[in-house]
Scaffold this motif. Structure first.
Motif, PDB file in Angstrom:
ATOM      1  N   THR A  11       0.793  -1.232   0.000  1.00 34.51           N
ATOM      2  CA  THR A  11       0.000   0.000   0.000  1.00 34.51           C
ATOM      3  C   THR A  11       0.827   1.285   0.000  1.00 34.51           C
ATOM      4  O   THR A  11       0.326   2.339  -0.380  1.00 34.51           O
ATOM      5  CB  THR A  11      -0.956   0.039   1.210  1.00 34.51           C
ATOM      6  OG1 THR A  11      -0.180   0.138   2.415  1.00 34.51           O
ATOM      7  CG2 THR A  11      -1.836  -1.205   1.256  1.00 34.51           C
ATOM      8  N   ASN A  31       3.358   0.722  -4.784  1.00 32.45           N
ATOM      9  CA  ASN A  31       2.755   2.052  -4.816  1.00 32.45           C
ATOM     10  C   ASN A  31       3.873   3.071  -5.053  1.00 32.45           C
ATOM     11  O   ASN A  31       4.476   3.586  -4.109  1.00 32.45           O
ATOM     12  CB  ASN A  31       2.025   2.329  -3.499  1.00 32.45           C
ATOM     13  CG  ASN A  31       1.324   3.674  -3.473  1.00 32.45           C
ATOM     14  OD1 ASN A  31       1.515   4.505  -4.355  1.00 32.45           O
ATOM     15  ND2 ASN A  31       0.527   3.898  -2.449  1.00 32.45           N
ATOM     16  N   MET A  37      -3.807   5.125   0.043  1.00 33.27           N
ATOM     17  CA  MET A  37      -4.973   4.602  -0.659  1.00 33.27           C
ATOM     18  C   MET A  37      -6.267   5.051   0.011  1.00 33.27           C
ATOM     19  O   MET A  37      -6.336   5.137   1.243  1.00 33.27           O
ATOM     20  CB  MET A  37      -4.945   3.068  -0.679  1.00 33.27           C
ATOM     21  CG  MET A  37      -3.924   2.455  -1.613  1.00 33.27           C
ATOM     22  SD  MET A  37      -4.092   0.643  -1.624  1.00 33.27           S
ATOM     23  CE  MET A  37      -2.968   0.213  -2.943  1.00 33.27           C
ATOM     24  N   LEU A  42      -8.317   0.604  -1.286  1.00 37.74           N
ATOM     25  CA  LEU A  42      -7.832  -0.450  -0.397  1.00 37.74           C
ATOM     26  C   LEU A  42      -8.703  -1.699  -0.515  1.00 37.74           C
ATOM     27  O   LEU A  42      -8.192  -2.829  -0.587  1.00 37.74           O
ATOM     28  CB  LEU A  42      -7.829   0.076   1.039  1.00 37.74           C
ATOM     29  CG  LEU A  42      -6.916  -0.585   2.073  1.00 37.74           C
ATOM     30  CD1 LEU A  42      -5.485  -0.697   1.568  1.00 37.74           C
ATOM     31  CD2 LEU A  42      -6.975   0.184   3.383  1.00 37.74           C
ATOM     32  N   LEU A  52      -2.007  -8.796   1.226  1.00 37.34           N
ATOM     33  CA  LEU A  52      -1.955  -7.339   1.314  1.00 37.34           C
ATOM     34  C   LEU A  52      -0.856  -6.957   2.298  1.00 37.34           C
ATOM     35  O   LEU A  52      -0.767  -7.545   3.382  1.00 37.34           O
ATOM     36  CB  LEU A  52      -3.298  -6.779   1.789  1.00 37.34           C
ATOM     37  CG  LEU A  52      -3.390  -5.249   1.863  1.00 37.34           C
ATOM     38  CD1 LEU A  52      -3.538  -4.663   0.458  1.00 37.34           C
ATOM     39  CD2 LEU A  52      -4.553  -4.804   2.753  1.00 37.34           C
ATOM     40  N   PRO A  54      -0.119  -3.817   4.258  1.00 36.11           N
ATOM     41  CA  PRO A  54      -0.510  -2.465   4.657  1.00 36.11           C
ATOM     42  C   PRO A  54       0.459  -1.879   5.665  1.00 36.11           C
ATOM     43  O   PRO A  54       1.376  -2.566   6.145  1.00 36.11           O
ATOM     44  CB  PRO A  54      -1.884  -2.688   5.290  1.00 36.11           C
ATOM     45  CG  PRO A  54      -1.732  -4.024   5.963  1.00 36.11           C
ATOM     46  CD  PRO A  54      -0.747  -4.831   5.122  1.00 36.11           C
ATOM     47  N   ASP A  58      -3.222   2.632   6.996  1.00 35.66           N
ATOM     48  CA  ASP A  58      -4.351   1.965   6.341  1.00 35.66           C
ATOM     49  C   ASP A  58      -5.299   1.391   7.394  1.00 35.66           C
ATOM     50  O   ASP A  58      -4.924   0.467   8.118  1.00 35.66           O
ATOM     51  CB  ASP A  58      -3.853   0.824   5.448  1.00 35.66           C
ATOM     52  CG  ASP A  58      -2.852   1.301   4.415  1.00 35.66           C
ATOM     53  OD1 ASP A  58      -3.205   2.196   3.633  1.00 35.66           O
ATOM     54  OD2 ASP A  58      -1.723   0.773   4.391  1.00 35.66           O
TER      55      ASP A  58
END
Length: 328
Positions: A11, A31, A37, A42, A52, A54, A58
Motif C-alpha cells: 500500500t 505504490n 490509498m 484499499l 496485502l 498495509p 491503512d
C-alpha cells in the motif's frame, strides 16, 4: 500456491532494497507515488491480492474486510502495531494477519530519550532562536533547563521498547520505575534497577518523567485520561512514542497550557496527523512526525520480516509473526 507466485499488493513505498526483493519473489504491485490509498482503493486491492502489505496509515475494519472477497489469505503488516486492523474479523473470514515485532525497539527507545532530553533541556527553544538569528550570545540565566540524571522515570508498558528505554535512561543516571500488566522477572528488574508499581495512579503521582510505551488496545485507550494526568506533579514531563490514543490529547493540552504539567514530547498523536493547533503553539512541547522507527536499518529489517512472513505462508507454513487475536 508455491508453484505460482503469490499476488502481493503493497500500500505504501518501502525501502528500495525491500521492494526489489519482493519483485524477485512475488507477483507484486507497488505504490510508486506513496499516496495513501482511499477506502475504495484499499478494498479493491484486497479483492485482487493473495497478500496485502498495509501500514499503520491503512485502516482495515470489519466493513472493509467484508468487501475483500475470497482471494485474500494474508495481511502481512509492515510494522509491529496492528491496532489499525480488525484482527478478529480477519481471522473469522479466514485471513491471517502477521506483523513485524521487535525490529524498532532500539530506534523507538532512542527517540524517547531524544524527546526526554529535548523537553527537559529546552533544545527546540534554543534551535528556534538560532534559526531566526535572534541569539545575542551566552547568558548565565538563558534557556535554563533541568538535569536529567537523578530524575524518576516511570515507564508505562515494560515490553521490548520499555526495557530499551530503561537501559538508556539508567545510563543517563535516571531512576527506573514501571507499571506493567505483569511484573518482570527479578533478574530483568535487576538489570535496570527497576521498581514495579502495581498501581498506575500511585506511580504517576511520584514520577518526574513518564514514558508511554504500551500498545493501543481497547483497555489502553485514554489510559492517561484527565483524572490520571492530574495526579502528576506540575514539574513532570510526559513522553509518548507509542500510540497517540493512549493519552487524552485535549486534556493534556489544557494542562500544559495551564502549567499543571511542565512539558511533553510527542511522536504520536490521538488523531493521526491532525494535531490540536493549541498543542503546536506551546513552547514546552516537542512534537515530531511519528519518527520513532524511522531509521533506514529499522525499515529494511521490517521489510525483511514481511518477506519472511509471506514466503513462509507461500510455502504452506504458519507465518512466524502470526498475530493471535486472543493475545492482543
Amino acid at each position: 500456491m508455491s508453484k505460482q507466485k503469490l499476488s502481493v499488493v503493497v500500500t505504501r513505498r518501502l525501502p528500495e532494497v525491500v521492494e526489489s526483493r519482493m519483485k524477485d519473489l512475488f507477483d507484486v504491485e507497488l505504490n510508486a507515488t506513496d499516496t495513501r490509498m482511499t477506502r475504495d482503493e484499499l478494498a479493491a486491492a484486497m479483492r485482487r491480492a493473495d497478500v496485502l502489505v498495509p501500514t499503520l496509515s491503512d485502516q482495515i475494519d470489519a466493513n472493509m474486510l467484508a468487501q475483500a472477497g475470497e482471494k485474500l489469505k494474508l495481511i502481512a503488516n509492515f510494522g509491529a502495531g496492528v491496532d489499525h486492523i480488525d484482527v478478529s474479523s480477519a481471522r473469522q473470514r479466514g485471513v491471517l494477519v502477521s506483523n513485524t515485532p521487535g525490529v524498532s525497539a532500539d530506534d523507538t527507545a532512542d527517540m524517547a530519550m531524544a524527546l526526554i532530553l529535548g523537553v527537559i533541556r529546552r533544545i527546540p527553544e534554543g534551535m528556534a532562536v538560532m534559526q531566526t538569528g535572534r541569539w545575542q550570545g551566552w547568558s548565565p540565566t538563558a534557556f535554563l533547563g533541568g538535569r536529567v540524571g537523578g530524575r524518576r522515570l516511570g515507564i508505562l508498558g515494560m515490553g521490548r521498547i520499555g526495557l530499551a528505554v530503561a537501559r538508556r535512561a539508567k545510563a543517563f543516571g535516571m531512576q527506573i520505575h514501571y507499571h506493567n500488566r505483569k511484573r518482570l522477572r527479578p533478574e530483568v528488574e535487576a538489570e535496570v534497577d527497576a521498581t514495579w508499581w502495581e498501581s498506575l495512579d500511585q506511580m504517576l503521582a511520584r514520577m518526574d518523567v513518564v514514558s508511554v510505551n504500551c500498545p493501543h488496545t481497547p483497555s489502553t485507550f485514554h489510559l492517561l485520561n484527565a483524572r490520571r494526568l492530574k495526579l502528576m506533579k506540575p514539574t513532570a514531563v510526559v513522553v509518548n512514542t507509542s500510540r497517540g490514543e493512549v493519552i487524552d490529547e485535549n486534556a493534556l493540552t489544557r494542562m500544559l497550557r495551564a502549567g499543571e504539567i511542565a512539558g511533553a514530547g510527542l511522536d504520536v498523536f490521538e488523531h493521526g496527523h491532525e494535531i490540536n493547533p493549541r498543542l503546536r503553539e506551546l513552547p514546552n512541547v516537542v512534537l515530531v512526525p511519528h519518527m520513532g522507527s524511522a531509521t533506514v536499518e529499522g525499515r529494511v529489517e521490517m521489510g525483511e520480516k514481511v518477506i519472511i512472513n509471506i514466503k513462509t505462508f507461500a510455502d504452506g507454513h504458519r507465518p512466524p509473526d502470526l498475530v493471535v487475536p486472543g493475545l492482543l
